[in-house]
Design an enzyme around this catalytic site. Structure first.
Site, PDB file in Angstrom:
ATOM      1  N   LYS A  13      -1.052  -2.469  -2.530  1.00  0.00           N
ATOM      2  CA  LYS A  13      -1.495  -0.790  -1.553  1.00  0.00           C
ATOM      3  C   LYS A  13      -2.904  -0.552  -1.235  1.00  0.00           C
ATOM      4  CE  LYS A  13       1.869   2.020  -1.487  1.00  0.00           C
ATOM      5  NZ  LYS A  13       2.517   1.590  -2.675  1.00  0.00           N
ATOM      6  N   ARG A  88       7.256   7.954   2.763  1.00  0.00           N
ATOM      7  CA  ARG A  88       7.890   7.538   1.613  1.00  0.00           C
ATOM      8  C   ARG A  88       8.443   6.930   2.253  1.00  0.00           C
ATOM      9  NH1 ARG A  88       3.741   6.733  -2.431  1.00  0.00           N
ATOM     10  NH2 ARG A  88       4.306   5.644  -4.564  1.00  0.00           N
ATOM     11  N   ARG A 127      -1.653  -2.425 -15.670  1.00  0.00           N
ATOM     12  CA  ARG A 127      -2.619  -1.207 -14.947  1.00  0.00           C
ATOM     13  C   ARG A 127      -1.564  -0.166 -16.081  1.00  0.00           C
ATOM     14  NH1 ARG A 127      -0.130   0.543  -9.171  1.00  0.00           N
ATOM     15  NH2 ARG A 127       0.912   1.969 -10.293  1.00  0.00           N
ATOM     16  N   ARG A 133      -1.622   5.328 -16.539  1.00  0.00           N
ATOM     17  CA  ARG A 133      -1.318   6.111 -15.514  1.00  0.00           C
ATOM     18  C   ARG A 133       0.631   6.721 -16.420  1.00  0.00           C
ATOM     19  NH1 ARG A 133      -0.587   4.640  -9.167  1.00  0.00           N
ATOM     20  NH2 ARG A 133       1.668   5.630  -9.744  1.00  0.00           N
ATOM     21  N   ARG A 144      10.916   4.089 -10.090  1.00  0.00           N
ATOM     22  CA  ARG A 144       9.961   4.657  -9.057  1.00  0.00           C
ATOM     23  C   ARG A 144      10.865   3.286  -8.036  1.00  0.00           C
ATOM     24  NH1 ARG A 144       5.063   4.043 -11.800  1.00  0.00           N
ATOM     25  NH2 ARG A 144       3.973   3.461 -10.385  1.00  0.00           N
TER      26      ARG A 144
HETATM   27  P1  ADP Z   1       3.107   3.833  -6.650  1.00  0.00           P
HETATM   28  O1  ADP Z   1       2.914   3.169  -5.080  1.00  0.00           O
HETATM   29  O2  ADP Z   1       2.922   2.367  -7.876  1.00  0.00           O
HETATM   30  O3  ADP Z   1       4.380   4.014  -6.891  1.00  0.00           O
HETATM   31  P2  ADP Z   1       1.274   6.020  -5.601  1.00  0.00           P
HETATM   32  O4  ADP Z   1       0.051   6.073  -6.325  1.00  0.00           O
HETATM   33  O5  ADP Z   1       1.708   5.661  -4.176  1.00  0.00           O
HETATM   34  O6  ADP Z   1       1.805   5.009  -6.551  1.00  0.00           O
HETATM   35  O7  ADP Z   1       2.249   7.499  -5.683  1.00  0.00           O
HETATM   36  C1  ADP Z   1       2.890   7.688  -6.891  1.00  0.00           C
HETATM   37  C2  ADP Z   1       3.843   8.755  -7.586  1.00  0.00           C
HETATM   38  O8  ADP Z   1       3.722  10.042  -6.422  1.00  0.00           O
HETATM   39  C3  ADP Z   1       4.980   8.736  -6.633  1.00  0.00           C
HETATM   40  O9  ADP Z   1       6.188   8.008  -7.434  1.00  0.00           O
HETATM   41  C4  ADP Z   1       5.358   9.609  -5.820  1.00  0.00           C
HETATM   42  O10 ADP Z   1       6.129  10.009  -7.259  1.00  0.00           O
HETATM   43  C5  ADP Z   1       4.345  10.497  -5.667  1.00  0.00           C
HETATM   44  N1  ADP Z   1       4.267  10.539  -3.988  1.00  0.00           N
HETATM   45  C6  ADP Z   1       3.243   9.862  -3.660  1.00  0.00           C
HETATM   46  N2  ADP Z   1       3.038   9.674  -2.370  1.00  0.00           N
HETATM   47  C7  ADP Z   1       3.950  10.890  -1.963  1.00  0.00           C
HETATM   48  C8  ADP Z   1       5.062  11.039  -0.578  1.00  0.00           C
HETATM   49  N3  ADP Z   1       4.607  10.734   0.015  1.00  0.00           N
HETATM   50  N4  ADP Z   1       5.898  11.660  -0.599  1.00  0.00           N
HETATM   51  C9  ADP Z   1       6.560  12.123  -1.373  1.00  0.00           C
HETATM   52  N5  ADP Z   1       5.808  12.049  -2.902  1.00  0.00           N
HETATM   53  C10 ADP Z   1       4.670  10.470  -2.991  1.00  0.00           C
END
Ligand code: ADP
Length: 194
Positions: A13, A88, A127, A133, A144
């Site tokens: 994404k 999410r 990654r 990260r 996750r």
């Molecule tokens: P990925 O999609 O690879 O898990 P992201 O960078 O999108 O990575 O998200 C990393 C973390 O940030 C998530 O595991 C969550 O803890 C938090 N996060 C991101 N977006 C949201 C959201 N919309 N609501 C709640 N937590 C979020």
């Protein structure tokens, strides 16, 4: 041009959103990136959410919405956005709907990037080595994925019912996936002459 990208962690994404930003000239908004910046700068929000993110749990809906709303009110989003990482869960999907109504806007297209779990795990391992990260370790990744299956997967049906969803295959090269997305958006560049 208001687009939402959905997909499991590691589905690509973020990569596609960055490519689309260049192509479409509207900002890529990643809630994950915004949260990580808040943690790095140790803002009050960052301090509150650090341990949740490090465990692979979702940030509470009210905090995620506050962050998103603040971002969507900035001038550079007037012509649109590519949203990555929000919504999410179903409650966030409803919130985004309400926020769009409040702003007199609407999401045009929701694209789900499908990949198989095996591929995702391999990508994230790569990654992790590159970006370091703290939530890319195996145990946190596992969590996750579970959070994604339980909370985020239903969002796909939500948008399918609204007639906004297209699913595309996220395997293949970055350029191929971008090409699929642009076809969905009916924005393909003309084929180069042979
Ligand atoms: P990925 O999609 O690879 O898990 P992201 O960078 O999108 O990575 O998200 C990393 C973390 O940030 C998530 O595991 C969550 O803890 C938090 N996060 C991101 N977006 C949201 C959201 N919309 N609501 C709640 N937590 C979020």
């Amino acid at each position: 041009m208001r687009i939402v990208l959905l997909g499991a962690p590691g589905s690509g994404k973020g990569t596609q959103a960055a490519l689309l930003e260049k192509h479409l000239g509207v900002p890529h908004i990643s809630t994950g990136v915004l949260f990580r910046a808040a943690i790095k700068e140790a803002t009050p929000l960052g301090v509150k959410i650090q341990s949740l993110i490090e465990r692979g749990e979702l940030v509470p809906d009210d905090l995620a919405l506050e962050l998103l709303e603040e971002r969507l009110l900035r001038a550079d989003v007037a012509d649109g956005f590519i949203l990555d990482g929000y919504p999410r869960n179903l409650s966030q999907a409803e919130s985004l709907n309400e926020l769009m109504e409040k702003l007199g806007q609407a999401v045009k297209e929701v694209i789900q990037i499908d990949v198989d779990t095996e591929k995702v795990v391999a990508r994230i391992a790569k990654r992790a080595a590159k970006e370091g990260r703290s939530d890319d370790t195996e145990a946190v990744l596992h969590n996750r994925m579970r959070v994604y299956e339980e909370q985020s997967a239903p969002v796909v049906d939500y948008y399918a019912e609204k007639g906004l969803l297209t699913r595309i295959l996220g395997t293949g090269t970055k350029e191929e996936v971008l090409h699929y997305i642009l076809s969905v958006l009916e924005l393909n560049e003309p084929e180069k002459p042979a």
